[in-house]
Design a protein around this motif. Structure first.
Motif, PDB file in Angstrom:
ATOM      1  N   GLU A  25     -25.229 -72.285 -38.054  1.00  0.00           N
ATOM      2  CA  GLU A  25     -23.860 -71.568 -38.547  1.00  0.00           C
ATOM      3  C   GLU A  25     -24.521 -70.492 -38.940  1.00  0.00           C
ATOM      4  O   GLU A  25     -25.053 -71.074 -40.320  1.00  0.00           O
ATOM      5  N   GLY A 115     -19.917 -61.442 -27.618  1.00  0.00           N
ATOM      6  CA  GLY A 115     -21.079 -62.765 -27.797  1.00  0.00           C
ATOM      7  C   GLY A 115     -21.658 -62.292 -27.379  1.00  0.00           C
ATOM      8  O   GLY A 115     -23.125 -62.282 -28.202  1.00  0.00           O
ATOM      9  N   SER A 206     -22.240 -71.169 -27.093  1.00  0.00           N
ATOM     10  CA  SER A 206     -21.851 -71.053 -27.355  1.00  0.00           C
ATOM     11  C   SER A 206     -23.188 -72.155 -28.924  1.00  0.00           C
ATOM     12  O   SER A 206     -22.021 -72.122 -29.833  1.00  0.00           O
ATOM     13  N   ILE A 212     -21.862 -66.755 -31.988  1.00  0.00           N
ATOM     14  CA  ILE A 212     -20.010 -67.046 -32.823  1.00  0.00           C
ATOM     15  C   ILE A 212     -20.080 -65.849 -33.481  1.00  0.00           C
ATOM     16  O   ILE A 212     -18.727 -65.195 -33.739  1.00  0.00           O
ATOM     17  N   GLN A 215     -18.925 -63.098 -31.350  1.00  0.00           N
ATOM     18  CA  GLN A 215     -17.371 -62.879 -30.877  1.00  0.00           C
ATOM     19  C   GLN A 215     -16.466 -63.381 -32.324  1.00  0.00           C
ATOM     20  O   GLN A 215     -15.107 -62.847 -31.954  1.00  0.00           O
ATOM     21  N   LYS A 216     -16.816 -62.873 -33.768  1.00  0.00           N
ATOM     22  CA  LYS A 216     -16.601 -62.622 -34.908  1.00  0.00           C
ATOM     23  C   LYS A 216     -15.483 -61.055 -34.786  1.00  0.00           C
ATOM     24  O   LYS A 216     -14.508 -60.977 -34.503  1.00  0.00           O
ATOM     25  N   SER A 242     -15.554 -71.998 -28.768  1.00  0.00           N
ATOM     26  CA  SER A 242     -16.825 -71.172 -29.125  1.00  0.00           C
ATOM     27  C   SER A 242     -15.547 -69.734 -29.931  1.00  0.00           C
ATOM     28  O   SER A 242     -15.910 -69.060 -31.134  1.00  0.00           O
ATOM     29  N   THR A 245     -13.279 -71.301 -33.164  1.00  0.00           N
ATOM     30  CA  THR A 245     -14.598 -71.371 -33.870  1.00  0.00           C
ATOM     31  C   THR A 245     -15.174 -69.254 -34.287  1.00  0.00           C
ATOM     32  O   THR A 245     -14.422 -69.126 -35.848  1.00  0.00           O
ATOM     33  N   ALA A 246     -15.221 -68.578 -33.286  1.00  0.00           N
ATOM     34  CA  ALA A 246     -15.429 -67.439 -33.704  1.00  0.00           C
ATOM     35  C   ALA A 246     -14.311 -66.632 -34.830  1.00  0.00           C
ATOM     36  O   ALA A 246     -13.839 -66.288 -36.200  1.00  0.00           O
ATOM     37  N   SER A 308     -18.207 -76.840 -30.047  1.00  0.00           N
ATOM     38  CA  SER A 308     -17.984 -77.060 -31.187  1.00  0.00           C
ATOM     39  C   SER A 308     -16.940 -77.139 -32.372  1.00  0.00           C
ATOM     40  O   SER A 308     -16.502 -76.589 -32.368  1.00  0.00           O
TER      41      SER A 308
END
Ligand SMILES: Cc1ncc(COP(=O)(O)O)c(C=O)c1O
Ligand SMILES: N[C@@H](CCOP(=O)(O)O)C(=O)O
Length: 421
Positions: A25, A115, A206, A212, A215-216, A242, A245-246, A308
């Motif tokens: 990451e 992403g 992902s 990732i 995708q945040k 994913s 997580t993001a 993920s």
């Protein structure tokens, strides 16, 4: 994530696994950033048109991949999607205020674009011209689109069953080399992990940490649209995890930078036939037991071994004090019909968010007076077979089914169908 090894950005290699075989990451050092200046800059970029920074992803470049030279940015001005208040969907879910974030409005029709623009841009900066993914159809459509924009090629591995034909055709039409195999998404990921580097293919699934990071931007954009005041809950469907997580990682960035002063809770919703993450959390376990034969009609979530899961557990369930839930295909399809009939529309997997919220409200986990954003991950035209089955097939028609009415074009036969005739 699984160990304490750290790598310099230039040393990060396809297929993005650590020596310990865990996922990598991206760790940022935000210490030199001035949050108030950055907020003003993000506001300023909102008025830009057709520049890299008018993308709803690259607008937040400093928080995503600041090191990337702008010349490699491959964008279709993704993000910039609508967020809608819907009384009708809120009423259905049983909550006072609900907003729907329509990632379905992205250029290829799903949240993957946020992403993928970053993965393909990073891959190009690392010298790759051939890209790959394994997919249930949205990742592949998105990759095929960005590879085409970049003048590069894409090699996509698609399971030969239980995925939507619309997505297969979209991927094909963008010009991908489409490789259909007998197996599931999970089999395809295992194959990529072992073979992609030998084949010279840059992996855009992902497991790629740059996906990732991109995708945040979805949660950055939501927070920005809400003037940095987030609701009590964010609800997201979960397959490979994913998105969850993001979302969680992006929330943590916003908190660290002082853009927000508290974390909303995140709820991750899985479909009953493919819910290993929910089962693990509900049973209080800390190791995921894969589902060997995942099946849900929400085919985007036909994933039995979400890569993920450790990141999602850390960033959403633990860090936001979040929850998981599992919903049936019937609950998903009914929620989808309500979202469609509210005029916003989505594909089945997206509707798991609203179906899950409804369940969490009924169970008293989410207060009726709370505020929530549900993520709508894919466009309603991504799976038109699901629409036909729900509304028209007598074997499977749903409680909100709408019908096609055969008429002849004369006044008398229309009486009874059109009010006031
Ligand atoms: C439309 C849609 N919704 C939800 C998901 C699940 O997201 P994730 O796999 O990131 O958990 C996917 C696939 O990944 C998807 O394509
Ligand atoms: N629904 C996804 C499956 C997950 O893919 P990934 O990009 O997160 O690896 C798809 O569209 O393929």
């Amino acid at each position: 994530m699984d160990c304490s090894r750290q790598y310099k950005l230039e040393a990060v290699r396809n297929p993005f696994l650590c020596e310990c075989k865990g996922l990598l990451e991206v760790i940022h050092d935000f210490r030199s950033l001035d949050s108030e200046r950055l907020k003003r800059e993000f506001d300023r970029r909102l008025s830009e048109r057709m520049t890299n920074y008018s993308s709803g992803v690259w607008r937040y470049k400093e928080l995503i991949l600041p090191e990337l030279p702008d010349a490699y940015i491959t964008t279709k001005f993704e993000g910039n999607t609508g967020m809608y208040d819907s009384d009708r969907v809120a009423k259905y879910a049983g909550i006072r205020k609900l907003m729907l974030k329509a990632q379905s409005e992205n250029p290829s029709g799903s949240f993957k674009d946020n992403g993928m623009t970053v993965a393909v841009s990073h891959g190009r900066s690392a010298g790759y011209t051939r890209f790959t993914c394994t997919s249930t159809g949205n990742t592949s459509s998105s990759l095929a689109m960005y590879a085409a924009i970049a003048g590069c090629s894409s090699y996509v591995f698609l399971p030969n069953r239980n995925i939507s034909m619309n997505k297969v055709l979209q991927t094909l039409a963008y010009g991908a080399h489409l490789l259909s195999f007998n197996g599931t998404y999970d089999d395809g990921i295992r194959f990529s992990e072992t073979n992609s580097e030998i084949l010279g293919l840059y992996v855009c699934n992902s497991i790629n940490p740059f996906r990732i990071e991109g995708q945040k931007s979805i949660i950055f954009e939501i927070a920005h649209q809400l003037r940095w005041k987030l609701p009590d809950w964010i609800i997201v469907p979960g397959g490979a995890l994913s998105h969850a997580t993001a979302l969680g990682k992006g929330l943590q960035d916003l908190l660290d930078l002082g853009f927000i002063d508290r974390l909303p809770k995140v709820a991750v919703i899985q479909a009953e036939g493919a819910n290993p993450f929910h089962r693990m959390v509900a049973q209080g376990e800390s190791k995921l037991t894969p589902e060997l034969q995942p099946f849900t009609r929400a085919s985007a979530m036909n994933i039995g071994n979400p890569p993920s899961w450790k990141k999602a557990l850390h960033y959403t369930v633990r860090q936001t004090n979040g929850v998981t839930a599992s919903v049936t295909d019937e609950e998903i399809m009914n929620a989808k019909a309500v979202i469609d009939q509210s005029g916003i529309g989505c594909e089945p997997a997206s509707a798991a968010s609203v179906a899950g919220l409804k369940k969490l409200v009924e169970e008293g986990v989410v207060d009726r007076e709370a505020t929530a954003v549900c993520l709508l991950t894919g466009n309603m035209l991504k799976d038109t077979d699901a629409i036909r089955e729900y509304h028209l097939d007598s074997m499977s028609e749903g409680i909100f089914a709408n019908k096609i009415i055969p008429v002849s074009l004369d006044f008398e036969s229309l009486q009874g169908y059109v009010p006031n005739l």
